[in-house]
Scaffold this motif. Structure first.
Motif, PDB file in Angstrom:
ATOM      1  N   PHE A   1      11.352 -55.593  86.997  1.00  0.00           N
ATOM      2  CA  PHE A   1      10.212 -54.889  87.553  1.00  0.00           C
ATOM      3  C   PHE A   1      10.055 -55.258  89.026  1.00  0.00           C
ATOM      4  CE2 PHE A   1       9.042 -55.557  83.000  1.00  0.00           C
ATOM      5  CZ  PHE A   1       9.154 -54.232  82.611  1.00  0.00           C
ATOM      6  N   LEU A   2       9.706 -54.263  89.847  1.00  0.00           N
ATOM      7  CA  LEU A   2       9.592 -54.444  91.287  1.00  0.00           C
ATOM      8  C   LEU A   2       8.172 -54.148  91.744  1.00  0.00           C
ATOM      9  CD1 LEU A   2      11.318 -54.996  93.905  1.00  0.00           C
ATOM     10  CD2 LEU A   2      11.412 -52.501  94.152  1.00  0.00           C
ATOM     11  N   LEU A   3       7.579 -55.102  92.486  1.00  0.00           N
ATOM     12  CA  LEU A   3       6.267 -54.912  93.094  1.00  0.00           C
ATOM     13  C   LEU A   3       6.482 -54.630  94.575  1.00  0.00           C
ATOM     14  CD1 LEU A   3       4.342 -57.921  91.483  1.00  0.00           C
ATOM     15  CD2 LEU A   3       4.740 -55.638  90.540  1.00  0.00           C
ATOM     16  N   ASP A   4       6.241 -53.399  94.991  1.00  0.00           N
ATOM     17  CA  ASP A   4       6.461 -52.976  96.375  1.00  0.00           C
ATOM     18  C   ASP A   4       5.117 -53.013  97.106  1.00  0.00           C
ATOM     19  OD1 ASP A   4       7.289 -51.889  98.734  1.00  0.00           O
ATOM     20  OD2 ASP A   4       8.281 -50.154  97.848  1.00  0.00           O
ATOM     21  N   PHE A   5       4.948 -54.044  97.942  1.00  0.00           N
ATOM     22  CA  PHE A   5       3.686 -54.323  98.615  1.00  0.00           C
ATOM     23  C   PHE A   5       3.588 -53.447  99.868  1.00  0.00           C
ATOM     24  CE2 PHE A   5       0.801 -57.998  97.894  1.00  0.00           C
ATOM     25  CZ  PHE A   5      -0.195 -57.659  98.797  1.00  0.00           C
ATOM     26  N   ASP A   6       2.643 -52.513  99.907  1.00  0.00           N
ATOM     27  CA  ASP A   6       2.480 -51.615 101.056  1.00  0.00           C
ATOM     28  C   ASP A   6       1.599 -52.286 102.106  1.00  0.00           C
ATOM     29  OD1 ASP A   6       1.884 -49.572 102.873  1.00  0.00           O
ATOM     30  OD2 ASP A   6       1.985 -48.032 101.334  1.00  0.00           O
ATOM     31  N   VAL A   7       2.247 -52.913 103.095  1.00  0.00           N
ATOM     32  CA  VAL A   7       1.519 -53.686 104.104  1.00  0.00           C
ATOM     33  C   VAL A   7       0.567 -52.805 104.904  1.00  0.00           C
ATOM     34  CG1 VAL A   7       1.810 -54.927 106.283  1.00  0.00           C
ATOM     35  CG2 VAL A   7       3.173 -55.563 104.299  1.00  0.00           C
ATOM     36  N   GLU A   8       1.058 -51.646 105.329  1.00  0.00           N
ATOM     37  CA  GLU A   8       0.256 -50.788 106.195  1.00  0.00           C
ATOM     38  C   GLU A   8      -1.068 -50.409 105.543  1.00  0.00           C
ATOM     39  OE1 GLU A   8      -0.341 -49.589 109.805  1.00  0.00           O
ATOM     40  OE2 GLU A   8       1.721 -50.116 109.304  1.00  0.00           O
ATOM     41  N   GLU A   9      -1.026 -50.156 104.222  1.00  0.00           N
ATOM     42  CA  GLU A   9      -2.235 -49.772 103.498  1.00  0.00           C
ATOM     43  C   GLU A   9      -3.053 -50.979 103.047  1.00  0.00           C
ATOM     44  OE1 GLU A   9      -3.358 -46.713 103.061  1.00  0.00           O
ATOM     45  OE2 GLU A   9      -1.652 -45.842 104.131  1.00  0.00           O
ATOM     46  N   SER A  10      -2.422 -52.136 102.942  1.00  0.00           N
ATOM     47  CA  SER A  10      -3.083 -53.313 102.363  1.00  0.00           C
ATOM     48  C   SER A  10      -3.906 -54.102 103.367  1.00  0.00           C
ATOM     49  CB  SER A  10      -2.032 -54.244 101.733  1.00  0.00           C
ATOM     50  OG  SER A  10      -1.330 -53.591 100.707  1.00  0.00           O
ATOM     51  N   VAL A  11      -3.532 -54.039 104.646  1.00  0.00           N
ATOM     52  CA  VAL A  11      -4.239 -54.800 105.686  1.00  0.00           C
ATOM     53  C   VAL A  11      -5.310 -53.914 106.315  1.00  0.00           C
ATOM     54  CG1 VAL A  11      -4.013 -56.000 107.890  1.00  0.00           C
ATOM     55  CG2 VAL A  11      -2.226 -56.250 106.143  1.00  0.00           C
ATOM     56  N   VAL A  12      -6.539 -54.411 106.299  1.00  0.00           N
ATOM     57  CA  VAL A  12      -7.672 -53.651 106.837  1.00  0.00           C
ATOM     58  C   VAL A  12      -8.258 -54.420 108.016  1.00  0.00           C
ATOM     59  CG1 VAL A  12      -9.946 -52.672 106.354  1.00  0.00           C
ATOM     60  CG2 VAL A  12      -8.175 -52.703 104.557  1.00  0.00           C
ATOM     61  N   GLN A  13      -8.329 -53.759 109.180  1.00  0.00           N
ATOM     62  CA  GLN A  13      -8.935 -54.392 110.352  1.00  0.00           C
ATOM     63  C   GLN A  13     -10.440 -54.181 110.309  1.00  0.00           C
ATOM     64  OE1 GLN A  13      -7.217 -53.364 114.113  1.00  0.00           O
ATOM     65  NE2 GLN A  13      -8.294 -54.988 115.209  1.00  0.00           N
ATOM     66  N   GLN A  14     -11.180 -55.272 110.428  1.00  0.00           N
ATOM     67  CA  GLN A  14     -12.633 -55.221 110.342  1.00  0.00           C
ATOM     68  C   GLN A  14     -13.245 -54.941 111.714  1.00  0.00           C
ATOM     69  OE1 GLN A  14     -13.148 -59.153 108.731  1.00  0.00           O
ATOM     70  NE2 GLN A  14     -13.002 -58.443 106.612  1.00  0.00           N
ATOM     71  N   GLY A  15     -14.509 -54.535 111.693  1.00  0.00           N
ATOM     72  CA  GLY A  15     -15.188 -54.202 112.934  1.00  0.00           C
ATOM     73  C   GLY A  15     -15.343 -55.368 113.890  1.00  0.00           C
ATOM     74  N   ASN A  16     -15.360 -56.599 113.361  1.00  0.00           N
ATOM     75  CA  ASN A  16     -15.529 -57.781 114.213  1.00  0.00           C
ATOM     76  C   ASN A  16     -14.201 -58.307 114.766  1.00  0.00           C
ATOM     77  OD1 ASN A  16     -14.332 -58.837 111.955  1.00  0.00           O
ATOM     78  ND2 ASN A  16     -16.015 -60.214 111.407  1.00  0.00           N
ATOM     79  N   GLY A  17     -13.114 -57.543 114.557  1.00  0.00           N
ATOM     80  CA  GLY A  17     -11.812 -57.962 115.063  1.00  0.00           C
ATOM     81  C   GLY A  17     -10.998 -58.750 114.072  1.00  0.00           C
ATOM     82  N   GLY A  18     -11.596 -59.115 112.933  1.00  0.00           N
ATOM     83  CA  GLY A  18     -10.866 -59.848 111.907  1.00  0.00           C
ATOM     84  C   GLY A  18     -10.089 -58.910 110.999  1.00  0.00           C
ATOM     85  N   TYR A  19      -9.471 -59.508 109.985  1.00  0.00           N
ATOM     86  CA  TYR A  19      -8.645 -58.735 109.054  1.00  0.00           C
ATOM     87  C   TYR A  19      -8.979 -59.127 107.619  1.00  0.00           C
ATOM     88  CZ  TYR A  19      -5.810 -57.633 113.154  1.00  0.00           C
ATOM     89  OH  TYR A  19      -5.385 -57.203 114.393  1.00  0.00           O
ATOM     90  N   SER A  20      -8.844 -58.158 106.722  1.00  0.00           N
ATOM     91  CA  SER A  20      -9.002 -58.440 105.296  1.00  0.00           C
ATOM     92  C   SER A  20      -7.809 -57.858 104.545  1.00  0.00           C
ATOM     93  CB  SER A  20     -10.312 -57.851 104.753  1.00  0.00           C
ATOM     94  OG  SER A  20     -10.337 -56.445 104.901  1.00  0.00           O
ATOM     95  N   LEU A  21      -7.584 -58.386 103.364  1.00  0.00           N
ATOM     96  CA  LEU A  21      -6.446 -57.984 102.544  1.00  0.00           C
ATOM     97  C   LEU A  21      -6.948 -57.296 101.283  1.00  0.00           C
ATOM     98  CD1 LEU A  21      -3.366 -58.071 102.039  1.00  0.00           C
ATOM     99  CD2 LEU A  21      -3.719 -60.282 100.909  1.00  0.00           C
ATOM    100  N   LYS A  22      -6.552 -56.039 101.116  1.00  0.00           N
ATOM    101  CA  LYS A  22      -6.861 -55.275  99.919  1.00  0.00           C
ATOM    102  C   LYS A  22      -5.550 -54.693  99.402  1.00  0.00           C
ATOM    103  CE  LYS A  22     -11.623 -54.192 101.217  1.00  0.00           C
ATOM    104  NZ  LYS A  22     -12.642 -53.134 101.403  1.00  0.00           N
ATOM    105  N   PRO A  23      -4.863 -55.433  98.534  1.00  0.00           N
ATOM    106  CA  PRO A  23      -3.483 -55.086  98.180  1.00  0.00           C
ATOM    107  C   PRO A  23      -3.306 -53.673  97.616  1.00  0.00           C
ATOM    108  CG  PRO A  23      -4.043 -57.277  97.391  1.00  0.00           C
ATOM    109  CD  PRO A  23      -5.321 -56.653  97.858  1.00  0.00           C
ATOM    110  N   VAL A  24      -2.310 -52.993  98.173  1.00  0.00           N
ATOM    111  CA  VAL A  24      -1.840 -51.718  97.641  1.00  0.00           C
ATOM    112  C   VAL A  24      -0.386 -51.940  97.237  1.00  0.00           C
ATOM    113  CG1 VAL A  24      -1.338 -49.296  98.135  1.00  0.00           C
ATOM    114  CG2 VAL A  24      -3.400 -50.380  99.088  1.00  0.00           C
ATOM    115  N   ILE A  25      -0.099 -51.822  95.943  1.00  0.00           N
ATOM    116  CA  ILE A  25       1.217 -52.172  95.415  1.00  0.00           C
ATOM    117  C   ILE A  25       1.771 -51.001  94.613  1.00  0.00           C
ATOM    118  CG2 ILE A  25       2.514 -53.747  93.915  1.00  0.00           C
ATOM    119  CD1 ILE A  25       0.367 -55.857  94.477  1.00  0.00           C
ATOM    120  N   ARG A  26       3.011 -50.637  94.913  1.00  0.00           N
ATOM    121  CA  ARG A  26       3.710 -49.621  94.126  1.00  0.00           C
ATOM    122  C   ARG A  26       4.595 -50.338  93.115  1.00  0.00           C
ATOM    123  NH1 ARG A  26       8.522 -46.721  94.324  1.00  0.00           N
ATOM    124  NH2 ARG A  26       9.225 -48.019  96.053  1.00  0.00           N
ATOM    125  N   PHE A  27       4.465 -49.955  91.867  1.00  0.00           N
ATOM    126  CA  PHE A  27       5.172 -50.640  90.781  1.00  0.00           C
ATOM    127  C   PHE A  27       6.290 -49.754  90.260  1.00  0.00           C
ATOM    128  CE2 PHE A  27       5.830 -51.278  86.251  1.00  0.00           C
ATOM    129  CZ  PHE A  27       6.066 -52.645  86.182  1.00  0.00           C
TER     130      PHE A  27
END
Length: 258
Positions: free
Chosen positions: A145-171
């Protein structure tokens, strides 16, 4: 009496056979790869891979560790050009495997323009997306089984300049999927390779030698787009009508951008 003995021996043989089937195991590997993003590094903290075999209870019930997980902090941007990270290679009891999820810790970060930032990861995201497997594991068989981690969709830039991680994974289950691989020249810069049709989008960067592999490609006809780094001033190249059959590996001819 002889008939009774014969019946008893036959019954014991049946019981032993049933017991062996119930106790049979399947070999299962879980690997992780990356659908790329435009960052210097994206490091995620892998704590566990969990599975769910009993689907009768509530959504958060019946989860257990797959066991012997290769935990650690991994840079997803190193998992390009066909590279994948082994997370687990275990024996599981034969039977139904319903769902899987990747469990993350707190040590997640991103590198942008050479500077590292911690990525906030809410507890709901750490507990992992529920990925539908829906696979009957047969004793003595191997499953990948392969977990394909979509970085572009998973990283969210916050309004204060920080970043959060909300994983988007294709299985994907690799037995039922295929690969597209090839080589791009010149290779002194990175190119983005993307295969796309109406239902699927799979992408990867080339490695230092210009090689790429797109994993977990479902059967179908794709347009493959090669987008070189903007600094190269080279044009984007398209390969149309790339036909992928189930369980196959499609090797494209060497692609020259000049």
């Amino acid at each position: 009496m002889l008939s009774l003995i014969a019946f008893t021996m036959f019954s014991c043989s049946d019981d032993d056979s049933g017991s062996n089937e119930e106790e049979g195991t399947a070999q299962v590997t879980v690997r992780m790869t990356d659908a790329p993003g435009d960052y210097d590094g994206v490091l995620i903290d892998v704590e566990d891979v969990m599975i769910r075999t009993d689907m009768d209870g509530a959504e958060d019930e019946g989860w257990e560790s797959i066991g012997e997980v290769e935990t650690g902090v991994y840079d997803l941007l190193e998992l390009t050009g066909g590279v994948s990270q082994l997370l687990a290679d275990v024996e599981l009891p034969a039977g139904y495997l319903g769902q899987m999820r990747l469990i993350l810790g707190n040590d997640n970060s991103i590198v942008v323009n050479g500077e590292s930032y911690a990525m906030a990861t809410p507890s709901a995201q750490q507990s992992g997306l529920k990925l539908n497997v829906n696979q009957d594991l047969e004793a003595g068989e191997q499953y990948s089984f392969l977990l394909d981690f979509d970085v572009e969709e998973s990283v969210v830039q916050q309004g204060n300049g920080g970043y959060s991680l909300k994983p988007v994974i294709r299985f994907s289950a690799e037995e039922g999927a295929s690969t597209i691989e090839g080589e791009v020249h010149p290779s002194d810069f990175r190119s983005l390779v993307k295969a796309q049709n109406a239902s699927n989008t799979i992408s990867a960067y080339t490695d230092a030698n210009g090689n790429f592999t797109l994993h977990g490609v479902p059967a179908g006809t794709y347009k493959v787009t090669i987008t070189p780094d903007v600094a190269s001033n080279l044009p984007t190249i398209e390969e149309n009508n790339v036909v992928v059959e189930a369980g196959s590996s499609v090797n494209l001819d060497t692609i020259f951008l000049e």
